[in-house]
Design an enzyme around this catalytic site. Structure first.
Site, mmCIF file in Angstrom:
data_model
loop_
_atom_site.group_PDB
_atom_site.id
_atom_site.type_symbol
_atom_site.label_atom_id
_atom_site.label_comp_id
_atom_site.label_asym_id
_atom_site.label_seq_id
_atom_site.Cartn_x
_atom_site.Cartn_y
_atom_site.Cartn_z
ATOM 1 N N GLY A 149 37.083 35.653 39.874
ATOM 2 C CA GLY A 149 36.453 36.764 39.175
ATOM 3 C C GLY A 149 37.445 37.490 38.302
ATOM 4 O O GLY A 149 38.582 37.050 38.110
ATOM 5 N N GLN B 263 39.017 40.156 38.885
ATOM 6 C CA GLN B 263 40.116 40.794 39.579
ATOM 7 C C GLN B 263 40.987 39.826 40.369
ATOM 8 O O GLN B 263 42.051 40.215 40.839
ATOM 9 C CB GLN B 263 39.573 41.864 40.526
ATOM 10 C CG GLN B 263 38.830 42.976 39.809
ATOM 11 C CD GLN B 263 38.135 43.898 40.779
ATOM 12 O OE1 GLN B 263 38.542 44.033 41.914
ATOM 13 N NE2 GLN B 263 37.078 44.537 40.325
ATOM 14 N N GLY B 264 40.576 38.584 40.540
ATOM 15 C CA GLY B 264 41.415 37.665 41.285
ATOM 16 C C GLY B 264 40.681 36.416 41.711
ATOM 17 O O GLY B 264 39.537 36.168 41.343
ATOM 18 N N THR B 265 41.386 35.618 42.529
ATOM 19 C CA THR B 265 40.869 34.359 43.044
ATOM 20 C C THR B 265 40.732 34.471 44.556
ATOM 21 O O THR B 265 41.603 35.021 45.225
ATOM 22 C CB THR B 265 41.825 33.205 42.697
ATOM 23 O OG1 THR B 265 42.002 33.174 41.280
ATOM 24 C CG2 THR B 265 41.262 31.874 43.162
ATOM 25 N N ASP C 263 29.213 48.400 40.593
ATOM 26 C CA ASP C 263 29.120 47.033 40.045
ATOM 27 C C ASP C 263 28.166 46.183 40.896
ATOM 28 O O ASP C 263 28.498 45.072 41.307
ATOM 29 C CB ASP C 263 30.500 46.378 39.979
ATOM 30 C CG ASP C 263 30.528 45.173 39.035
ATOM 31 O OD1 ASP C 263 29.603 45.042 38.210
ATOM 32 O OD2 ASP C 263 31.475 44.377 39.111
ATOM 33 N N LEU D 47 37.391 29.473 46.720
ATOM 34 C CA LEU D 47 35.957 29.745 46.918
ATOM 35 C C LEU D 47 35.319 30.278 45.655
ATOM 36 O O LEU D 47 34.138 30.050 45.398
ATOM 37 C CB LEU D 47 35.771 30.760 48.042
ATOM 38 C CG LEU D 47 36.189 30.313 49.448
ATOM 39 C CD1 LEU D 47 36.106 31.477 50.412
ATOM 40 C CD2 LEU D 47 35.299 29.176 49.927
ATOM 41 N N GLY D 48 36.076 31.020 44.857
ATOM 42 C CA GLY D 48 35.528 31.596 43.632
ATOM 43 C C GLY D 48 36.586 32.380 42.890
ATOM 44 O O GLY D 48 37.646 32.723 43.427
#
Length: 745
Positions: free
Chosen positions: A427, A429-431, A543, A424-425
């Site tokens: 970033g 910090q992870g997938t 954030d 889905l996306g």
């Protein structure tokens, strides 16, 4: 290695037996019909209930008006079957795509979806063809990318497809290979130049040998609606696991074999397993390897000339030798000599003894492997911060029952072994993968990119914080998994992506109107006010940005990504940390002092509010260097009285001037460089809701002061908390040692 090989052999034998028995092939419940018309229907395909391995292999034998004999059809795909091979292919009747200059198009459904089926188009036996003058035909994937195609030009002597040329070499007809593992496509046809006379063009997949043998002229395709196409098929190993209870993990080199047959897993174009396999009888055997009796020995001695030799043979004489059949082979003996039965007996006894020895070794291996898996999961649980998480959950007085611990097996199955198509996306910090649990619930699974013990604080921190939050505009944590190589988080699935995607990518069905922007801003403000004031402990998100705001099925805002968030003691006003955040949203005061307060979240929200007003990104290289920061660009524009020059044109259509000015002034207050002069999130939410109320009922304008009093009274219950936690950056700065982060290393 030997033990593993025997384990796989026995496992495959047991699995096939269990499946065919479960399908009713051996218990007599299956019908005896093994043909439909002139077509043989071998197992795992079948006609009637309990005669096929699963619904994908079900065959309907239909009577048709155009034929004197019934025709078989694949039930799930509704494709007529010409031939089935137990070597892993099925030949079907597939529709043709046609379009004409007069607007006529084929009405048949030419986009048969094979994605979730055990079938793919055979790359070795199938070609993609286009027939027509000055034609470009292409295969495209569902996302619109071209995955194959070819171009044909006109015969300059006669611009028509009606020629006597039997080849397909690019003149009036072209062909190309198809990609491996093709299971869905769209066929498109585009003319290269305008035709002088009406013309029809055709694009289709076709069996290569059939086209070469039966098509004397490519133009004959205009009289056809369907052509033969070959599909490759395989049996899903996951289905074996469901029936037998065994986990049949595979890799690209995996194969199983017995004394009579062997099975190989299929692989895709990247060499990774497709999690399907096909079986074949070994040389010297015949039959169906998918049935209980599987492959039986061929008696080679039925051939009377099998052991005949002439007078010139080195064995001498001119008579026939004696043929002795063996399992899978044979040998010849001179007449009068008996076969060595004693040697055979010894060999069989030795083979059975070795088999029992290997079975004992396999059982021992299974026990050892199970213990190793348990220890491995315990190791990952400790390394992924499981003990720290338990400590934090207990010390935070969190209802642990609400935070479910998922097994690695459940999440692998839910995400199709973390297939790249489920992403889905991604970033910092992870997938995040889309998954479906066994109960059918759709979830989002967040997987860390790398094993980094320094990132465990962020992971444990996010679990603990989300376990404390219960708000409709904050993404809900369903649970986590710590027994894998990298830690996993399981969230509710938010279907409509991020606010950033919604603002900057055109959405014709649900455009970002002024009302929707006001509602989203109000919902985010309410969630931040809850975090700052109403949670069990004040929480700073740290954030806030449009990519961390998700939109659900009704386009309601959901604040997400709490990896850098922190909670503080009720009597604390700030925390001192290493500066973290996203440029463009970062509070300048926090950047200079390293002291993060609730007003730092207010600043980041102010940037989001400006994005909703302007439709501009927080940082943009297209603006002048001094205005690349959206916050700076916005403040300068307001001071120069140019606000309406930078607003998103879409909100100018339905927003009133006084509403825009009210929200713009609120955003300006949030972006004040002095944090003490910024409003609290409580005040921000109240002002946004007041604008919404005034927009819904213009008569409320007359009683605005009464509305404000009502709103203040509604939030009175939070004043006791906010006085000690949120009003007082004036009360003095606390040192870093006074803060109480959820976890520290």
């Amino acid at each position: 290695m030997v033990v593993q090989m025997v384990f796989r052999i026995l496992l495959l034998l047991g699995s096939i037996n269990a499946i065919v028995q479960g399908a009713g092939v051996t218990n007599g419940s299956c019908s005896t019909q093994t043909k439909c018309g002139e077509v043989d229907i071998p197992y795992p395909f079948g006609i009637g209930a309990d005669c096929y391995i699963n619904d994908w292999f079900a065959i309907d034998c239909n009577e048709t008006l155009s034929s004197t004999s019934p025709k078989p059809f694949l039930r799930r795909l509704n494709l007529e079957v010409f031939n089935i091979s137990i070597q892993g292919t099925v030949r079907v009747n597939y529709p043709i795509f046609m379009t004409c200059d007069n607007g006529t198009k084929s009405t048949a459904n030419v986009n048969v979806d094979l994605v979730s089926s055990p079938f793919v188009f055979s790359q070795s036996k199938t070609r993609f063809l286009a027939v027509g003058c000055n034609t470009f035909a292409s295969l495209t994937s569902p996302d619109g990318s071209v995955i194959g195609g070819c171009m044909s030009v006109c015969d300059q002597t006669k611009k028509t497809i009606l020629t006597n040329d039997t080849s397909c070499n690019g003149i009036n007809c072209c062909q190309t290979t198809i990609p491996s593992d093709l299971n869905e496509f769209n066929a498109t046809i585009k003319p290269i130049e305008t035709q002088s006379a009406p013309d029809c063009k055709y694009a289709f997949l076709v069996e290569q040998t059939w086209f070469q043998t039966n098509m004397r002229n490519p133009s004959e395709i205009q009289y056809m609606s369907h052509v033969p196409v070959v599909l490759d098929w395989g049996i899903n190993t996951t289905f074996f696991s469901l029936v037998t209870g065994n986990n049949m993990s595979t890799d690209s080199s995996t194969s199983w074999s017995s004394s009579t047959f062997f099975c190989n897993t299929s692989t895709n174009s990247t060499g990774n397993p497709r999690l399907t396999f096909t079986c074949s009888c070994k040389f010297g055997f015949q039959g169906n390897p998918y049935l209980p009796q599987r492959c039986t020995d061929i008696d080679e001695c039925q051939d009377p000339n099998r052991c005949f030799f002439n007078s010139n043979s080195t064995r001498g004489g001119g008579s026939q030798e004696r043929c002795v059949n063996t399992i899978g082979s044979f040998y010849c003996l001179p007449a009068g000599i008996k076969p060595p039965t004693k040697d055979i007996t010894i060999g069989l006894s030795t083979s059975f003894g070795l088999l029992f020895l290997l079975i004992g070794g396999w059982l021992s291996y299974r026990v050892v492997k199970k213990r190793k898996n348990i220890k491995r999961k315990e190791k990952f649980f400790k390394r992924n911060g499981g003990l720290l998480l338990q400590q934090q959950l207990s010390s935070s007085e969190v209802n642990v029952e609400k935070t479910k611990l998922f097994s690695s097996k459940d999440l692998e199955k839910a995400t199709n072994h973390f297939n790249v198509n489920r992403i889905l996306g991604q970033g910092g910090q992870g997938t995040v993968y889309k998954g479906m649990l066994v109960d059918g619930k759709i979830v989002a699974v967040k997987k860390s990119k790398v094993i980094d013990e320094g990132k465990l604080e962020e992971f444990i921190n996010e679990v603990v914080i989300l376990s404390q939050i219960n708000h409709r505009n904050v993404v809900k944590l369903l649970g986590c998994c710590l027994e894998t190589e990298v830690p996993l988080l399981v969230y509710e699935f938010i279907p409509n992506g991020t606010l950033s995607h919604y603002l900057y990518d055109q959405n014709e069905e649900f455009p970002p109107t002024w009302d929707m922007r006001l509602r989203i801003a109000s919902e985010v403000a309410g969630a931040l006010f809850y975090l700052h004031s109403a949670a069990s402990k004040p929480i700073f998100h740290r954030d806030i940005k449009t990519t961390n705001i998700l939109l659900d099925d009704k386009y309601r805002a959901k604040v997400a990504d709490f990896g850098t968030s922190r909670s503080i003691a009720i009597d604390q006003t700030h925390l001192t940390t290493v500066v973290q955040g996203t440029f463009g949203y970062l509070d300048p005061e926090y950047f200079q002092t390293s002291q993060f307060t609730e007003k730092s979240d207010v600043y980041s929200f102010g940037v989001v509010l400006v994005e909703l007003l302007t439709g501009e990104k927080a940082i943009s290289s297209t603006r002048a260097e001094e205005s690349r920061s959206l916050a700076t660009y916005f403040i300068n524009s307001m001071e120069e009285n140019n606000l309406f020059d930078i607003l998103d044109a879409r909100i100018m259509k339905d927003a009133k001037k006084e509403e825009i000015i009210a929200v713009a002034n609120l955003a300006k207050m949030c972006l004040n460089l002095n944090g003490k002069k910024r409003p609290t999130m409580k005040e921000v939410e109240m002002k946004l809701e007041a604008v919404q109320m005034l927009r819904k009922d213009p008569n409320v304008q007359q009683n605005y002061e009464e509305v404000e009093c009502v709103r203040i009274e509604m939030y009175k219950q939070w004043d006791v908390v906010s006085k000690s936690t949120m009003s007082g950056t004036d009360s003095g700065a606390a040192s870093s040692s006074d803060t109480h982060p959820l976890l520290s290393f």
